[in-house]
Structures are given as structure tokens and as C-alpha cells.
Design a protein around this motif. Structure first.
Motif, mmCIF file in Angstrom:
data_model
loop_
_atom_site.group_PDB
_atom_site.id
_atom_site.type_symbol
_atom_site.label_atom_id
_atom_site.label_comp_id
_atom_site.label_asym_id
_atom_site.label_seq_id
_atom_site.Cartn_x
_atom_site.Cartn_y
_atom_site.Cartn_z
ATOM 1 N N VAL B 167 0.841 -1.200 0.000
ATOM 2 C CA VAL B 167 0.000 0.000 0.000
ATOM 3 C C VAL B 167 0.877 1.251 0.000
ATOM 4 O O VAL B 167 0.643 2.203 -0.747
ATOM 5 N N ALA B 168 1.946 1.216 0.817
ATOM 6 C CA ALA B 168 2.846 2.364 0.883
ATOM 7 C C ALA B 168 3.515 2.606 -0.459
ATOM 8 O O ALA B 168 3.760 3.736 -0.871
ATOM 9 N N LEU B 169 3.794 1.504 -1.163
ATOM 10 C CA LEU B 169 4.504 1.581 -2.435
ATOM 11 C C LEU B 169 3.549 1.875 -3.584
ATOM 12 O O LEU B 169 3.963 2.277 -4.671
ATOM 13 N N GLY B 170 2.243 1.638 -3.317
ATOM 14 C CA GLY B 170 1.182 1.617 -4.326
ATOM 15 C C GLY B 170 1.331 2.512 -5.528
ATOM 16 O O GLY B 170 1.583 2.015 -6.624
ATOM 17 N N ARG B 171 1.190 3.840 -5.329
ATOM 18 C CA ARG B 171 1.098 4.724 -6.488
ATOM 19 C C ARG B 171 2.361 4.725 -7.351
ATOM 20 O O ARG B 171 2.270 4.508 -8.555
ATOM 21 N N PRO B 172 3.558 4.968 -6.759
ATOM 22 C CA PRO B 172 4.750 4.931 -7.618
ATOM 23 C C PRO B 172 4.953 3.579 -8.298
ATOM 24 O O PRO B 172 5.396 3.513 -9.447
ATOM 25 N N LEU B 173 4.571 2.493 -7.593
ATOM 26 C CA LEU B 173 4.741 1.163 -8.174
ATOM 27 C C LEU B 173 3.852 0.994 -9.408
ATOM 28 O O LEU B 173 4.313 0.568 -10.467
ATOM 29 N N LEU B 174 2.588 1.372 -9.274
ATOM 30 C CA LEU B 174 1.653 1.233 -10.395
ATOM 31 C C LEU B 174 2.084 2.119 -11.559
ATOM 32 O O LEU B 174 2.050 1.710 -12.717
ATOM 33 N N PHE B 175 2.525 3.346 -11.201
ATOM 34 C CA PHE B 175 2.978 4.293 -12.219
ATOM 35 C C PHE B 175 4.156 3.703 -12.987
ATOM 36 O O PHE B 175 4.152 3.639 -14.230
ATOM 37 N N SER B 176 5.177 3.236 -12.257
ATOM 38 C CA SER B 176 6.372 2.751 -12.948
ATOM 39 C C SER B 176 6.120 1.406 -13.618
ATOM 40 O O SER B 176 6.889 0.986 -14.468
ATOM 41 N N THR B 177 5.044 0.723 -13.216
ATOM 42 C CA THR B 177 4.702 -0.526 -13.902
ATOM 43 C C THR B 177 4.062 -0.236 -15.245
ATOM 44 O O THR B 177 4.396 -0.842 -16.261
ATOM 45 N N ASP B 179 3.938 2.729 -16.990
ATOM 46 C CA ASP B 179 4.753 3.492 -17.940
ATOM 47 C C ASP B 179 6.106 3.832 -17.327
ATOM 48 O O ASP B 179 6.284 4.920 -16.782
ATOM 49 N N PRO B 180 7.077 2.911 -17.408
ATOM 50 C CA PRO B 180 8.353 3.107 -16.713
ATOM 51 C C PRO B 180 9.106 4.357 -17.184
ATOM 52 O O PRO B 180 9.712 5.065 -16.366
ATOM 53 N N ASP B 181 9.043 4.659 -18.475
ATOM 54 C CA ASP B 181 9.824 5.791 -18.981
ATOM 55 C C ASP B 181 9.302 7.114 -18.447
ATOM 56 O O ASP B 181 10.070 7.956 -17.968
ATOM 57 N N VAL B 182 7.985 7.319 -18.518
ATOM 58 C CA VAL B 182 7.399 8.564 -18.023
ATOM 59 C C VAL B 182 7.616 8.670 -16.514
ATOM 60 O O VAL B 182 7.937 9.736 -15.984
ATOM 61 N N ALA B 183 7.473 7.528 -15.812
ATOM 62 C CA ALA B 183 7.662 7.543 -14.361
ATOM 63 C C ALA B 183 9.075 7.995 -14.013
ATOM 64 O O ALA B 183 9.282 8.803 -13.112
ATOM 65 N N ARG B 184 10.081 7.479 -14.768
ATOM 66 C CA ARG B 184 11.466 7.851 -14.497
ATOM 67 C C ARG B 184 11.654 9.336 -14.761
ATOM 68 O O ARG B 184 12.302 10.044 -13.990
ATOM 69 N N ALA B 185 11.046 9.835 -15.830
ATOM 70 C CA ALA B 185 11.172 11.246 -16.161
ATOM 71 C C ALA B 185 10.522 12.130 -15.097
ATOM 72 O O ALA B 185 10.973 13.238 -14.834
ATOM 73 N N ARG B 186 9.460 11.619 -14.450
ATOM 74 C CA ARG B 186 8.780 12.381 -13.414
ATOM 75 C C ARG B 186 9.495 12.277 -12.071
ATOM 76 O O ARG B 186 8.997 12.773 -11.064
ATOM 77 N N GLY B 187 10.623 11.588 -12.014
ATOM 78 C CA GLY B 187 11.396 11.536 -10.778
ATOM 79 C C GLY B 187 11.044 10.382 -9.861
ATOM 80 O O GLY B 187 11.427 10.364 -8.697
ATOM 81 N N VAL B 188 10.313 9.373 -10.353
ATOM 82 C CA VAL B 188 10.050 8.189 -9.526
ATOM 83 C C VAL B 188 11.320 7.330 -9.518
ATOM 84 O O VAL B 188 11.871 7.047 -10.580
ATOM 85 N N PRO B 189 11.823 6.967 -8.332
ATOM 86 C CA PRO B 189 13.031 6.129 -8.293
ATOM 87 C C PRO B 189 12.705 4.693 -8.728
ATOM 88 O O PRO B 189 12.511 3.799 -7.907
ATOM 89 N N ALA B 302 0.214 -2.083 -20.621
ATOM 90 C CA ALA B 302 1.422 -2.419 -19.869
ATOM 91 C C ALA B 302 1.907 -3.801 -20.285
ATOM 92 O O ALA B 302 3.099 -4.047 -20.395
ATOM 93 N N LEU B 303 0.959 -4.710 -20.532
ATOM 94 C CA LEU B 303 1.347 -6.068 -20.905
ATOM 95 C C LEU B 303 2.032 -6.097 -22.259
ATOM 96 O O LEU B 303 3.004 -6.793 -22.458
ATOM 97 N N SER B 304 1.497 -5.292 -23.195
ATOM 98 C CA SER B 304 2.014 -5.432 -24.550
ATOM 99 C C SER B 304 3.230 -4.552 -24.798
ATOM 100 O O SER B 304 4.056 -4.879 -25.640
ATOM 101 N N GLU B 305 3.348 -3.452 -24.060
ATOM 102 C CA GLU B 305 4.423 -2.520 -24.396
ATOM 103 C C GLU B 305 5.635 -2.650 -23.505
ATOM 104 O O GLU B 305 6.750 -2.380 -23.926
ATOM 105 N N SER B 306 5.395 -3.064 -22.262
ATOM 106 C CA SER B 306 6.514 -3.091 -21.319
ATOM 107 C C SER B 306 7.604 -4.023 -21.830
ATOM 108 O O SER B 306 7.352 -5.136 -22.266
ATOM 109 N N THR B 307 8.840 -3.561 -21.769
ATOM 110 C CA THR B 307 9.929 -4.404 -22.247
ATOM 111 C C THR B 307 10.593 -5.160 -21.116
ATOM 112 O O THR B 307 11.307 -6.123 -21.335
ATOM 113 N N THR B 308 10.370 -4.707 -19.870
ATOM 114 C CA THR B 308 10.985 -5.415 -18.750
ATOM 115 C C THR B 308 10.152 -6.622 -18.409
ATOM 116 O O THR B 308 8.945 -6.590 -18.494
ATOM 117 N N ARG B 309 10.815 -7.702 -18.066
ATOM 118 C CA ARG B 309 10.057 -8.906 -17.736
ATOM 119 C C ARG B 309 10.282 -9.304 -16.306
ATOM 120 O O ARG B 309 11.385 -9.340 -15.833
#
Lengths: 295, 309
Positions: B167-177, B179-189, B302-309
Motif C-alpha cells: 500500500v505504501a509503495l502503491g502509487r509509484p509502483l503502479l505508475f512505474s509498472t 509506464d516506466p519511462d514517463v515515471a522515471r522522467a517524473r522523478g520516480v526512483p 502495460a502487458l504489450s508494451e513493457s519491455t521489462t520482464r
């Protein structure tokens, strides 16, 4: 060492083990080269369910082993390219096949518990020291036959694995070769299960081959090297398991194989890092040229 | 057992609850299913289902080793699974794009070797602990017998901690899941988030192993979540559905295992696979009928575009 070589069960283990290891090393190289490690994983699950189904039906487990692995391998080859299955489907199907194996195990132990309670462990983890003279001769014979077939198709198979499009254009029967090769892998899985068990056979196929892949880029050198590494691991594993009786042979063989792979991957990484420096400066040079193009 | 399995649910439940080991199995199963459903849903979105399987297999030598040393198997499961998660996330990223000669993939070769080696180590520990042949089956394929009060407590603490962290991780986790690129650009570690998630996955895999066994974690960790992604596109609904399906599979599996001679491993994998197939078929039918919009929904994307597995 000499007493070890005079023991009949060591003779049998070395006879069957050498043939099986050579076969899985050679077949494994093509498996790794063709990116079919997942097929090996699938076959290891199928091997367990097949062997226990045969036991539950009161047959020799080897019948179920070979029937199931070869059928599924041919099925994978026929489906490849037609149906696209993502890894979630494959993973769920594999878990279910293992679950079926557990079902047959429960059936076997409740309906046919006539003393042989170690059969399950034998199927899962193999027992190379427990082979009878007949088992060992049969396993070695089948392995030798498969090695000969594999070597006969090695040249076109390598061509088809490296560049399927050009091979097909040159008249190589790419699809037929793929089918025949996966049937051989199915039979190899059945053979390897008898030595190291159904669960470990993926490692036995992938590790020596991946080690050879890292050590040389020339396919004709890597193919025998993969076979040699697998045989060396088998011999060393059997010797270790004999000298330290606490350690089961499956564990020692897999440990040596995994060590070979780790060392090879490490060597390759170090070599790449050493080679990286000159290439990197060259690419920077070419990049600077590209940034300022001459009109 | 006097009556056996029948359609009188009250009677069935009364029979189940009259055994203390069954009460404990249901408690432990429920805790595990809730955690597996929640973590599994995110794992499927992140396409890390084989990481979950590998972590569970790594847990097997841990549990076997702990039993050999006379410790509780739960410590072995959790210890090895979490350590495995930390090691996997610390490894330098394998160059997946750079496929070498032919179709060579370093990742699959390494995963195959690590799993086989972990299983061989577990076999050694089982062999060292004499008279443990039934234990081998229980560790690999799960059991409903012999779950102690202390184990339930350990599972409860681990599960609660896992959910609180999720729950604590929730929002950044979902965001980086999604759309990882946009999340990184927005400063999500993103790297830190993915390490934290792998550790949570390790805890979930370790817990699930104690019910389904090390080899069959797909039944609870992947099947309900994959079914949920086929049935709904909204993350919140999907998460709830995934948890509900996991709990349903566990309860039904434990009940069938109790009343039949066949072990829980067979029942949970069969139920899980059946639910997954039904959900896929339902999705196929509704897609053909054109009831779903053609624009891909976020989890699908997320399923079709994400390159990380």
C-alpha cells in the motif's frame, strides 16, 4: 580410484552417464542456439507427469517418459509459429502438468503401493548409481543412436538455426529439421531424466551448452566443447559422489555443471570488458565524425 | 469422516472445522491467498511471473536446509526467497536486446541453470535429513497437514507487513509498472521501487510455497491474477478480483484435498488453470462480440508494451 573403477555399479553409471551426457551436451548446444530453453523446461515437467502416469498404469516408467516427452516435443514443434502463447499461459500449463503428475503419484501410492516407494524420488531426481546392467546398456544404446542421428543432421540444422530464412531459400527443409530436432530433444529429455531426474534436466541441457557458447564464437568448436563439458561434469560428478558418499550424484553432477557455466560466463564478461576499451573509443570517433558531416 | 463431501455446505464446513489442522490450513491458506492475489496481480502486470517462479524454487533448498538444521521450514522459505530477490535485483542487468548468435538468450540459460542447481541443493539437504521422503513431496507439491499455530502467526506477520508495504509503495509502483519511462522522467526512483517490489515478491513466493509447494506457485501467484487481467481493465477492480479468485481457489482446493485422496497440489493447479482458461475464453467471446472498446486498457497496454520482464 582404482577400487572405484572395479565396482560394477560405477561401470554402469559411467557407461550410461557418458552417453547421456554427450547426447545432452550436443543437443543442448542447439537448444540454446535456437532459443528453445523453455521447451526443455516444458519437457522436464512433462517427463515427470508421463513417468508417473506410466507407474500409475502399472507400466515401466520409461515407456511413459519417452512417449510423453517425444509427443509433447513434436507438438511444440508443430504449434511453433502458428499459435502465439505468452509466458503466463505456458507457465500455468506447466504448473498444471506437474499437478497432474502429483495426481498420478497419489493414485500410484494408494493403488499400487507394492513396496517401491522411492519411485517418485527416482523420477524427480534420478538415480544413476541404481541402474541395472540392462537399464544402463539400453540407455547407452539409445543415446548412441540419437547422437548419430544428431551428427548426421548437424550441418543443415546449424545452418537452419543460425539463419532460417536464408537456409530455407537454399532449399534446406527448415520445418522438417526443426520437427526432427525437437523429437530428438524429447528423447534426450527422457534419457537425461534417468540419469539426473526430471527436475534437473533443463540445467543439464542448458548449462554446458551456454558455457561452450561463452567460451568460443565458432559453432563447430562450441558443439564438441559442449559435449566435452557435459561429459567432464558427469565424470567429475560421479567421482565426487563416490568419494563423498553423503552427496547424491545428481547434486554433484549439477554442481560441476553450474560451476562450469558460472566460470565461462565470468571469463566471457572479463574478456568483453578488456576488448571494450578500444572499440568504445573507435565508436566515439565515428560518432564525432557523424555529428559534423562534411558537406 | 462420517459424511464426506456433499452439497450441504453447513455440514461440509462443520466437518472441516472439527479438525484443528484443517482450521490452521484454512487460516494459513487465506493469508497466503490474499497476499498472493495482490502481489501476483502486480507481478503479472510487470510481466515478472517467471521471476516469481524462480524465487519460489530458490525457496526449496532453504526450506529443506532449515528442516535439516531443525528450524521451522517457514524461516528457510522466507530467508532464501528474500535473499534471492535481493541478489536478482543486485545483478547487473542482463543485456536482453543483444541476442547473440542465433536465438541465444543469456537470461533463459541462466534461469534454467539456477533453478536446476537450487533443486539439486534442496535434494541434497533432503537426503542429509534421513527419513524425509514424504517431506520432499510436501516441500515440492504442498500439503495441508501439519501447519502449526506458530507457522500461521509467522505467515500473518509476514503477510501483513507485505500488504502494508504494498500500500505504501502503491502509487509509484503502479505508475512505474504501467509506464516506466514517463515515471522515471517524473522523478520516480524506478530502480528502488523495482527492488522493493522484488523483495515483496520474494515474501509472497515464500508464503505461497508453504501451501502449494515450491514447484506449483503459479496456481496461486499467477493464475488468479492472469484471469483478473483478462476480465477487467481497471487496476483496482482487477486487484480485488485477483485476491477473491486466489482465496476461492485455496478454499476449494483445501476442501477437495481434505475429502479426497489426492493432494492439494493437484487441486489448486487444476482449479487455477481452469479459472484462467475460463477467463481467457470469456475474454475471447466478448472481444469477438465487440463489447470491449478497441483502445487498449492500461493494464493491457502495460502487458504489450513493457519491455521489462
Amino acid at each position: 580410484m582404482l577400487t572405484m573403477l572395479s565396482l560394477p555399479f560405477i561401470h554402469r553409471a559411467l557407461l550410461a552417464g557418458t552417453a547421456i551426457a554427450l547426447l545432452s551436451g550436443l543437443a543442448g548446444y542447439f537448444v540454446v542456439l535456437r532459443g528453445q530453453v523453455f521447451a526443455g523446461d516444458m519437457l522436464s515437467h512433462v517427463a515427470y507427469a508421463g513417468a508417473l502416469a506410466a507407474l500409475a498404469a502399472g507400466l515401466d516408467p520409461r515407456i511413459g517418459l519417452f512417449a510423453s516427452t517425444i509427443t509433447v516435443a513434436v507438438g511444440i514443434a508443430l504449434l511453433a509459429g502458428k499459435a502465439t502463447a505468452d509466458d503466463v499461459i505456458i507457465g500455468n500449463a506447466m504448473a498444471w502438468i506437474l499437478g497432474l503428475g502429483v495426481f498420478f503419484l497419489a493414485f500410484y501410492t494408494t493403488h499400487r503401493a507394492t513396496g517401491n516407494s522411492t519411485a517418485n524420488v527416482t523420477v524427480l531426481f534420478g538415480s544413476i548409481f541404481g541402474l541395472s546392467a540392462h537399464d544402463a546398456a539400453l540407455a547407452a544404446g539409445i543415446a548412441t543412436g540419437l547422437i548419430i542421428v544428431l551428427l548426421l543432421i548437424a550441418r543443415p540444422l546449424l545452418f537452419a538455426s543460425l539463419d532460417p530464412a536464408i537456409a530455407a531459400a537454399r532449399g534446406v527443409p527448415v520445418r522438417l529439421l526443426g520437427l526432427l530436432f525437437l523429437a530428438i530433444v524429447g528423447a534426450t529429455a527422457g534419457e537425461a531424466s534417468q540419469a539426473v531426474g526430471a527436475l534437473i534436466l533443463t540445467g543439464q541441457l542448458a548449462a554446458p551448452a551456454a558455457a561452450a557458447y561463452h567460451l568460443t564464437t565458432r559453432p563447430w568448436a562450441a558443439l564438441p566443447l559442449a559435449g566435452a563439458l557435459a561429459v567432464a561434469a558427469m565424470w567429475l560428478g560421479i567421482t565426487l559422489a563416490y568419494t563423498i558418499p553423503v552427496l547424491p550424484p545428481t547434486f554433484t553432477i549439477m554442481t560441476v555443471t553450474a560451476t562450469e557455466y558460472a566460470l565461462a560466463a565470468l571469463t566471457a564478461r572479463l574478456r568483453r570488458r578488456r576488448q571494450d576499451r578500444p572499440t568504445r573509443s573507435r565508436t566515439t570517433a565515428s560518432r564525432t565524425q557523424q555529428t559534423y558531416p562534411t558537406p | 469422516m462420517t459424511a464426506g463431501l456433499n452439497w450441504n455446505l453447513v455440514d461440509v464446513i462443520r466437518q472441516l472445522l472439527s479438525f484443528h489442522f484443517m482450521v490452521n490450513a484454512l487460516r494459513a491458506g487465506t493469508i497466503v491467498a490474499v497476499v498472493a492475489g495482490a502481489i501476483g496481480y502486480l507481478m503479472v502486470l510487470r510481466r515478472q511471473s517467471f521471476a516469481g517462479h524462480t524465487l519460489a524454487v530458490i525457496g526449496f533448498p532453504g526450506a529443506a536446509g532449515a528442516t535439516w538444521l531443525g528450524l521451522d521450514a517457514a524461516f528457510g522459505y522466507f530467508g532464501f526467497c528474500v535473499a534471492g530477490a535481493l541478489i536478482i535485483s543486485a545483478l547487473p542487468g542482463v543485456d536482453r536486446r543483444n541476442a547473440g548468435l542465433g536465438g541465444f538468450s543469456e537470461e533463459s540459460a541462466a534461469i534454467g541453470t539456477v533453478q536446476a542447481f537450487a533443486l539439486a541443493c534442496g535434494f541434497l539437504f533432503v537426503g542429509l535429513y534421513h527419513g524425509f521422503l514424504n517431506g520432499l513431496n510436501n516441500l515440492l507439491f504442498g500439503t495441508i497437514i501439519g501447519i502449526t499455530d506458530q507457522q500461521v502467526l509467522v505467515l500473518l506477520i509476514a503477510g501483513t507487513g507485505c500488504l502494508v508495504a504494498l500500500v505504501a509503495l502503491g502509487r509509484p509502483l503502479l505508475f512505474s509498472t504501467i509506464d516506466p519511462d514517463v515515471a522515471r522522467a517524473r522523478g520516480v526512483p524506478t530502480r528502488l521501487v523495482s527492488t522493493a517490489f522484488l523483495v515483496l515478491l520474494g515474501i509472497a513466493a515464500g508464503g505461497t510455497s508453504q501451501i502449494t509447494g515450491s514447484l506449483l506457485v503459479f496456481a496461486l501467484l499467477v493464475a488468479p491474477a492472469a484471469a483478473a487481467t483478462r476480465l477487467t481493465a481497471q487496476p483496482a477492480v482487477g486487484l480485488a478480483l485477483s485476491i477473491a479468485l486466489a482465496v476461492l481457489i485455496t478454499w476449494m482446493g483445501e476442501t477437495f484435498a481434505f475429502f479426497s485422496p489426492y493432494p492439494i497440489g493437484f487441486w489448486v493447479t487444476t482449479l487455477g488453470f481452469a479459472i484462467f482458461l475460463l477467463a481467457t475464453a470469456y475474454r475471447g467471446i466478448t472481444d469477438r462480440a465487440g463489447r470491449h472498446p478497441t483502445i487498449p486498457s492500461p493494464p493491457q497496454r502495460a502487458l504489450s508494451e513493457s519491455t521489462t520482464r
